[in-house]
Design an enzyme around this catalytic site. Sequence first.
Site, PDB file in Angstrom:
ATOM      1  CG  ASN A  43      -0.763  -0.273   2.473  1.00 40.86           C
ATOM      2  OD1 ASN A  43      -0.366  -1.358   2.851  1.00 40.86           O
ATOM      3  ND2 ASN A  43      -0.919   0.730   3.315  1.00 40.86           N
ATOM      4  CG  ASP A  44      -0.032   4.086   2.869  1.00 43.20           C
ATOM      5  OD1 ASP A  44      -0.967   3.504   2.321  1.00 43.20           O
ATOM      6  OD2 ASP A  44      -0.095   4.552   4.025  1.00 43.20           O
ATOM      7  CD  GLN A  60       3.033   0.730   5.662  1.00 39.14           C
ATOM      8  OE1 GLN A  60       2.245   0.186   6.422  1.00 39.14           O
ATOM      9  NE2 GLN A  60       4.289   0.972   6.017  1.00 39.14           N
ATOM     10  CB  SER A 107       2.691   5.264   6.293  1.00 33.73           C
ATOM     11  OG  SER A 107       2.199   4.349   5.357  1.00 33.73           O
ATOM     12  NE  ARG A 167      -3.179   5.291  10.471  1.00 34.31           N
ATOM     13  CZ  ARG A 167      -4.325   4.941  11.056  1.00 34.31           C
ATOM     14  NH1 ARG A 167      -4.363   4.598  12.321  1.00 34.31           N
ATOM     15  NH2 ARG A 167      -5.459   4.949  10.357  1.00 34.31           N
ATOM     16  CG  ASP A 168       0.219   7.461   8.449  1.00 35.95           C
ATOM     17  OD1 ASP A 168       0.733   6.380   8.795  1.00 35.95           O
ATOM     18  OD2 ASP A 168      -0.969   7.571   8.089  1.00 35.95           O
ATOM     19  CD  GLU A 221      -5.542   6.082   7.150  1.00 38.85           C
ATOM     20  OE1 GLU A 221      -5.352   5.167   7.970  1.00 38.85           O
ATOM     21  OE2 GLU A 221      -5.890   5.861   5.983  1.00 38.85           O
TER      22      GLU A 221
HETATM   23  C1  FRU Z   1      -2.933   4.533   4.879  1.00 39.65           C
HETATM   24  C2  FRU Z   1      -2.592   3.700   6.095  1.00 39.65           C
HETATM   25  C3  FRU Z   1      -1.720   4.497   7.037  1.00 39.65           C
HETATM   26  C4  FRU Z   1      -0.983   3.429   7.785  1.00 39.65           C
HETATM   27  C5  FRU Z   1      -0.776   2.363   6.735  1.00 39.65           C
HETATM   28  C6  FRU Z   1      -0.811   0.967   7.254  1.00 39.65           C
HETATM   29  O1  FRU Z   1      -3.225   3.792   3.738  1.00 39.65           O
HETATM   30  O2  FRU Z   1      -3.775   3.263   6.724  1.00 39.65           O
HETATM   31  O3  FRU Z   1      -2.415   5.408   7.855  1.00 39.65           O
HETATM   32  O4  FRU Z   1       0.214   3.890   8.311  1.00 39.65           O
HETATM   33  O5  FRU Z   1      -1.804   2.554   5.781  1.00 39.65           O
HETATM   34  O6  FRU Z   1      -0.439   0.048   6.288  1.00 39.65           O
END
Ligand code: FRU
Length: 491
Positions: A43-44, A60, A107, A167-168, A221
């Site tokens: 993902n991210d 991710q 992330s 987070r992030d 996020e």
């Molecule tokens: C966004 C998210 C972030 C998190 C990550 C987890 O897509 O939900 O907020 O850090 O993905 O994989």
Amino acid sequence: MSQKSMALAIAHAQQHIDDHKAQVSAGVMRQEYHFMGQTGWINDPNGLIWFRGQYHIFYQFNPYSGFWGRMFWGHAVSDDLFHWRYLPIALAPSEWYDDHPQGGCFSGSAIVKDERLYLLYTGTSNNGRGFEQNQCLAWSDDGIHFNKYEGNPVISAPEGVSHDFFRDPKVWEHEGAYYLICGAQRHGQACVLLYRSDDLVHWQFLNNMAESRGEWGYMWECPDFFKLGDRYVLFCSPMGAGERTVVYFIGDFDYRTGRFCYTTNGEIDWGFDFYAPQTFLDGSGRRIMLAWANCWDWMPFWKDWGPTYREGWCGSFCLPREVRLEGQDELAFEPVRELSLLHVDPYESEHMVVGVEPTDIPVSDGVHYDLSFSIDLVTTTADVVELHMRADKQHETVCYLDLKRALMVVDRNRADEWSKGATRSSLTGVRNAALSVRIVSDRTSLEIFADDGRVCHSLNIFPKNGCNEFTISTQGGEANLLGLRSYGVRI
Ligand code: FRU
């Protein structure tokens, strides 16, 4: 001790990747020139950075399955943003603060300090008190092998902030100091918290930089923040703001107060499959953005993540796009110019008249292409211009450019046996003399840009072989297309 367990977790995952990558790379739904993981789920985009003359991306990553799980940070490098070389996994879950089957190394972002590459990421764990998110630090001297800082975590949720909505971290440097923002939830509302540090280890809370009062959801996020021209821009991916899932705000910012006051907002991409964008500056000062080309199950339009898990993978990144400020209060996003290095099989037409009867447009093999033209709005009499993409007799994805009502709709209900839904947005630029349109197609994605990148819709589709026709037709008159350029795209 901790270095050892991370090394073991990485070695195990690398072995799994080595055992499965040949099979996964043979998948018929794999993209040709969009970034994907070698195996498993991504993902991210994380930690995007220009370091020692190369582009580094992290992401991710769950190498073990085509679904989200315990999160690692994958890592790849490139000279041109399109040819990527996979490097060993950079971060693996291994500590009390970042190891859990529904947690891991979430992330974050990267920064260079004194020749050392630092990563700031969110450790997500659950040690019996519910899910907890903390900001953590890792570093590398060779840009390949990373060490977690032994004093981790470096930032924990402050009073009043939900422990599982914190987070992030996105970090940057300004006048010799380091700044970091985190997405958070405070008293049920989304906000961005701003911190300052001299050494990346000790962080001082500065301010609640911006927040939702409910109109922008309950959690932001992946915030990103940067100066563009003489304005400041905040990106976030709001949860709980309906179909507004990737938003930019433009405004002013003052380092003394740590407060961002925004005056306008816009959607970075209106498509189904575009989330968690992150930007960075490259060696030439361009602001480049990457995003995850998929979406989450909590989104109102979500159906599933697509059928690619059957091939042992899921997820790709959108095309790298350059971010531009248009005037004082609008952003535009267009594929980076390096895409032209992949162009083959050109076709050009300076002037083409299209009407109600479909006109065939040559687009290389009909699957991997980059097509652009502009609609001459002075002479066009049509109300609607329709783009029928990736089509055969039964299937197509249709983009309706409604010039009369200033609307853009992208309908994938007939794309294939899998995809569903239509996205819609306003279509800016219909009062100008011409409207630019660009469509970039890869095996399982379409990215459609209008009005010089002010309006973007990105989506995934899964058509079978043979859905390779492209026609344009109109409603209510004729359309004059100018400067049409079509290229195949091959890596
Ligand atoms: C966004 C998210 C972030 C998190 C990550 C987890 O897509 O939900 O907020 O850090 O993905 O994989």
